[in-house]
Design an enzyme around this catalytic site. Structure first.
Site, PDB file in Angstrom:
ATOM      1  N   LEU A   1      -3.448  11.231  22.343  1.00 44.54           N
ATOM      2  CA  LEU A   1      -3.254  12.487  23.066  1.00 44.54           C
ATOM      3  C   LEU A   1      -4.490  13.365  23.095  1.00 44.54           C
ATOM      4  CD1 LEU A   1       0.439  13.038  22.148  1.00 44.54           C
ATOM      5  CD2 LEU A   1      -0.510  12.888  24.447  1.00 44.54           C
TER       6      LEU A   1
ATOM      7  N   THR B   1       4.506  13.870  18.650  1.00 40.36           N
ATOM      8  CA  THR B   1       3.963  13.813  20.007  1.00 40.36           C
ATOM      9  C   THR B   1       3.839  15.210  20.589  1.00 40.36           C
ATOM     10  OG1 THR B   1       4.839  11.633  20.492  1.00 40.36           O
ATOM     11  CG2 THR B   1       4.442  13.041  22.371  1.00 40.36           C
TER      12      THR B   1
ATOM     13  N   PHE C   1      -0.847  10.231  14.020  1.00 39.80           N
ATOM     14  CA  PHE C   1      -1.591   9.243  14.822  1.00 39.80           C
ATOM     15  C   PHE C   1      -1.507   9.510  16.320  1.00 39.80           C
ATOM     16  CE2 PHE C   1       0.583   5.994  17.344  1.00 39.80           C
ATOM     17  CZ  PHE C   1       1.899   6.313  17.132  1.00 39.80           C
ATOM     18  N   LYS C   2      -0.566  10.349  16.727  1.00 38.68           N
ATOM     19  CA  LYS C   2      -0.446  10.669  18.150  1.00 38.68           C
ATOM     20  C   LYS C   2      -1.753  11.252  18.697  1.00 38.68           C
ATOM     21  CE  LYS C   2       4.125   9.901  18.333  1.00 38.68           C
ATOM     22  NZ  LYS C   2       4.466   9.516  16.957  1.00 38.68           N
ATOM     23  N   ASP C   3      -2.547  11.865  17.822  1.00 34.54           N
ATOM     24  CA  ASP C   3      -3.829  12.428  18.273  1.00 34.54           C
ATOM     25  C   ASP C   3      -4.763  11.346  18.810  1.00 34.54           C
ATOM     26  OD1 ASP C   3      -3.325  15.122  17.585  1.00 34.54           O
ATOM     27  OD2 ASP C   3      -3.826  14.721  15.498  1.00 34.54           O
TER      28      ASP C   3
END
Ligand SMILES: *Cc1c(COP(=O)(O)O)cnc(C)c1O
Length: 496
Positions: A118, A148, A113-115
């Site tokens: 980011l 991350t 989910f960091k995408d």
């Protein structure tokens, strides 16, 4: 025009700055995190938003908080972030399984989910640099518990005017996570393993950030630091959008009525994702309970039980490594808000956390936490959840999502609450292949993670994501491992 939102440090309210400046700085010089001076309300109704696609919803949300970006700038950032890098046009699709809605936030380039944040942060950051006439090269310093790092590397690789340095715990990430990072291309990228855990990495990075001498030295050389961690407000704001989006999908599909409450369950580590849900609620999304799910590192569960945050305990390595955290940085923002936006009080608590390793909030502050429910899942419960839900429904989830799913089951059992519920699904099962195969009773210690991915694909009928196949035989480009005490030196070496 809505009122401009300004940002100040959680530890000292003096000196408000604009959103773009807060994104550039990442962390305030006093070590605090930037927080908005007020939380704006959504301008369009949720019904209206339900007619829009992800990009437009993201715009409607982000323009309210990033008020010094022009409409044109924001639309440019959004359209370049949420594009074909995602393997689904919906960007954040939802799947129903076993009585809950799984909001799949892992369809971006690095399958976690960091995408969601980011993929846009580099655009927000370079736009901010332009707006503020920054001449220095921006050095992104990031501590990662696994996800991350890769998402930030993918976002910043070869972005002109930036360099990125990622520190990860050498023995605390999954083999696929490590392979993703050490094969990262891009002349401006640097990946370093440290002998230490995630908290060590995060503490080290914060220390480098707040060292005024170092900042001066680097400025003279034409560099300045910023952060891609969720301490950066530019990470949090884009994350609010998918909670708004999730609500509008439920509305559009007739799963809920106008203004009907939903609950949200978030597998939590650094408290960024669930804080974004809290902000979404504050902006007007009818969210009743914010269910905070922890793994065996259940410092947040204990905090919601007792009002005391106590990091003095053993750090446990679990099968959900991105949640193996004892110092949840973003909780500081919540503490600041429930103290009545009181920076002095927040600074006091954070000094106690840095010293004795614990602090206890007041009864009055606790009374503002009633929307939160803390739960945790053991390793056994996490594995059992993956297996049971898969066997019952055919829906496959990763270990982090399974922590949330398990906590949700326990919550329903305890409360009987039947509110429609969205579970944040934070990673593809293929990112944690070995654990998922073990959970399904199909583990095999003689096989590597890639061979297991082949089998998982057969078992689940889900294709192996491109993010995994593309790193399988890629060249390893980053081999440096340093002690946690040598992080600053490693930074200077890379910049020399
Ligand atoms: C980072 C991460 C989490 C924890 O999110 P926070 O915002 O740090 O609370 C959960 N699951 C996965 C897969 C992650 O990568």
């Amino acid at each position: 025009m809505a009122k401009e939102v300004l940002y100040s440090s959680t530890r000292g309210a003096k000196g408000q700055i604009k959103a773009s400046e807060a994104i550039l700085k990442g962390l305030a010089t006093d070590g605090g995190l930037y927080v908005p001076d007020h939380i704006p309300q959504l301008e369009k109704s949720l019904r209206e938003l339900a007619q829009m696609g992800y990009q437009d919803v993201a715009f409607e949300v982000m323009k309210l908080l990033l008020t010094d970006y022009t409409e044109e700038e924001l639309k440019y950032c959004i359209s370049h972030a949420y594009d074909s890098k995602f393997d689904t046009e919906e960007i954040a699709p939802m799947a129903e399984a076993d009585g809950a809605y799984y909001l799949e936030l892992y369809h971006g380039a690095t399958i976690a989910f960091k995408d969601m944040a980011l993929s846009i942060l580099p655009y927000l950051m370079t736009t901010a640099a332009r707006k503020n006439n920054v001449k220095n090269e921006i050095v992104i310093l990031t501590a990662t518990s696994g996800d991350t790092g890769k998402a930030a590397l993918a976002g910043f690789a070869d972005v002109p005017g930036t360099r990125i340095i990622v520190f990860y715990p050498k023995h605390g990430v999954s083999p696929i996570q490590e392979q993703q990072m050490v094969t990262q291309k891009g002349d401006n990228t640097c990946v370093i393993g440290i002998e230490g855990n995630f908290d060590d990495a995060q503490t080290g990075v914060k220390k480098i950030f707040t060292d005024p001498e170092l900042a001066k030295e680097l400025d003279a050389k034409g560099f300045q630091f910023s952060s891609a961690n969720s301490i950066n407000i530019g990470r949090l704001v884009p994350q609010i959008a998918y909670y708004v989006f999730a609500y509008t999908r439920l509305l559009k599909e007739g799963r809920i009525a106008d203004n009907e409450d939903i609950n949200v369950v978030v597998p939590t580590g650094n408290f960024g994702n669930i804080l974004a849900a809290y902000y979404a609620k504050s902006m007007g999304v009818p969210i009743a309970k914010l269910i905070c799910a922890s793994n065996s590192n259940k410092v947040l569960f204990d905090f919601f039980q007792t009002g005391e945050y106590d990091r003095n305990r053993d750090f446990v390595l679990t099968s959900s490594p991105s949640m193996d955290i004892l110092i949840s940085s973003n909780l500081e923002r919540l503490i600041y808000h429930i103290a009545g936006n009181n920076a002095e009080k927040d600074a006091e608590y954070m000094a106690q956390l840095a010293g004795a390793g614990k602090y206890e909030i007041t009864e009055e502050m606790r009374s503002k936490l009633t929307d939160f429910f803390g739960g945790y899942a053991t390793e056994e419960e996490t594995f059992a959840t993956i297996k049971n839900v898969f066997e019952k429904t055919g829906y496959l989830m990763d270990t982090h999502t399974a922590v949330a799913s398990s906590v949700y089951s326990k919550y329903v059992e305890k409360t009987g609450d039947k509110t429609v519920t969205v579970i944040a699904s934070t990673a593809s099962p293929f990112k944690f292949t070995r654990s998922v195969m073990n959970a399904l009773g199909k583990g095999d210690d003689s096989k590597d993670d890639f061979a297991l991915a082949d089998e998982l694909s057969v078992v689940s009928g889900v294709e192996i994501p491109e993010a995994v196949t593309s790193i399988r035989t890629a060249e390893i480009r980053h081999k440096t491992v340093v002690d946690k005490s040598e992080m600053q030196k490693a930074v200077l070496d890379f910049l020399a």
